[in-house]
Design a protein around this motif. Structure first.
Motif, mmCIF file in Angstrom:
data_model
loop_
_atom_site.group_PDB
_atom_site.id
_atom_site.type_symbol
_atom_site.label_atom_id
_atom_site.label_comp_id
_atom_site.label_asym_id
_atom_site.label_seq_id
_atom_site.Cartn_x
_atom_site.Cartn_y
_atom_site.Cartn_z
ATOM 1 N N ASN A 41 39.876 33.841 30.728
ATOM 2 C CA ASN A 41 41.057 33.360 31.442
ATOM 3 C C ASN A 41 41.741 32.207 30.710
ATOM 4 O O ASN A 41 41.077 31.396 30.061
ATOM 5 C CB ASN A 41 40.618 32.926 32.847
ATOM 6 N N ARG A 85 45.637 36.298 33.354
ATOM 7 C CA ARG A 85 46.602 36.389 34.450
ATOM 8 C C ARG A 85 48.061 36.437 33.993
ATOM 9 O O ARG A 85 48.920 36.876 34.756
ATOM 10 C CB ARG A 85 46.423 35.192 35.391
ATOM 11 N N ARG A 121 38.840 43.368 36.892
ATOM 12 C CA ARG A 121 39.734 43.810 37.964
ATOM 13 C C ARG A 121 40.705 42.721 38.404
ATOM 14 O O ARG A 121 41.711 43.017 39.059
ATOM 15 C CB ARG A 121 38.907 44.318 39.146
ATOM 16 N N ASP A 122 40.441 41.452 38.067
ATOM 17 C CA ASP A 122 41.365 40.388 38.434
ATOM 18 C C ASP A 122 42.338 40.048 37.301
ATOM 19 O O ASP A 122 43.101 39.083 37.396
ATOM 20 C CB ASP A 122 40.614 39.129 38.885
ATOM 21 N N THR A 123 42.318 40.844 36.240
ATOM 22 C CA THR A 123 43.317 40.692 35.177
ATOM 23 C C THR A 123 44.633 41.288 35.667
ATOM 24 O O THR A 123 44.647 42.256 36.423
ATOM 25 C CB THR A 123 42.841 41.388 33.889
ATOM 26 N N GLY A 160 39.782 38.099 33.404
ATOM 27 C CA GLY A 160 40.643 37.274 34.249
ATOM 28 C C GLY A 160 41.907 36.761 33.603
ATOM 29 O O GLY A 160 42.410 35.699 33.988
#
Length: 246
Positions: free
Chosen positions: A194, A105, A129-131, A103
């Motif tokens: 994150n 970002r 996949r949310d990186t 994560g």
């Protein structure tokens, strides 16, 4: 000359959905462009006020300083903007140390981590996949060409760890064991989380070794190190052990 349709296309590549639609991404700056020209990435178009670049005439478009400003994503545009074709990332290399991001970002952080992987000889960088997308223009810029040598793979981290139960997972946590006194293997996963929330709760159960970078200063803070800084410190310690063994 840069046409209106070319300007529209290039500016659209700031968004992931259009990068995926057109299968293209942007590289700016002489060093980055030269790195990609020397790599396996295929050039789509090159716009420059310089004729120094050895590319075929049909892919080269002379551009003025004002035209480069219109297609650049930088505050201070350089003399070259190139568009390359996306390609499928390589399969995850099943040996040696692999960095895993959960994560992350910030584009600058990811670009810096890609450079760090390149510096420390890490061939595979695995991202949730949310990186942030590694072909985001800011990531490409921050990676300074290292994206041509580091394979970035996006996948479901839970499945990744479930499919590789024999490999240790070193998770960076505030409550972990002192990195400098831990026994580290240069074969496994180094997991970082994150920027604001750290490693996600659903991924924490897969951690086999909790590690932390101890604080030596007197600053009273509950916040952790910047994720790119933490990556640099951790990789240095993992690699120090490798060199010590030789």
């Amino acid at each position: 000359m840069v046409s209106k349709s070319q300007i529209k296309l290039i500016k659209s590549l700031s968004q992931k959905k259009y990068r995926n639609k057109h299968q293209l991404f942007v590289v700016e700056g002489r060093k980055g462009v030269e790195e990609f020209l020397d790599s396996s990435f295929e050039l789509f178009a090159l716009f420059s006020s310089s004729e120094d670049y050895k590319v075929s005439s049909e892919l080269y478009f002379p551009a003025s300083e004002d035209e480069l400003k219109k297609i650049s994503f930088l505050k201070t545009p350089t003399d070259v903007v190139a568009v390359f074709k996306l390609k499928e990332s390589e399969e995850i290399i099943e040996s040696a140390l692999k960095v895993v991001l959960d994560g992350v970002r910030d584009p600058g952080n990811l670009g810096t981590i890609i450079r760090l992987c390149d510096w420390f000889g890490i061939k595979t960088l695995i991202c949730s996949r949310d990186t942030v997308d590694c072909f985001n223009p800011k990531v490409v810029q921050a990676s300074m060409g290292s994206l041509t040598r580091v394979s970035v793979k996006y996948t479901a981290l839970g499945e990744l760890f479930e499919n590789n139960p024999e490999l240790p997972v070193y998770g960076t946590l505030l409550e972990g064991e002192n990195l400098y006194t831990s026994t580290l293997e240069n074969n496994g996963f180094l997991l970082l989380g994150n920027e604001a929330n750290g490693i996600s709760e659903e991924i924490k159960p897969f951690i086999t070794h909790k590690i932390t970078i101890p604080q030596f200063g007197a600053i009273q803070s509950t916040e952790s190190l910047n994720v790119a800084t933490a990556t640099a410190v951790a990789l240095s310690e993992f690699k120090r052990g490798v060199f010590t063994e030789k």
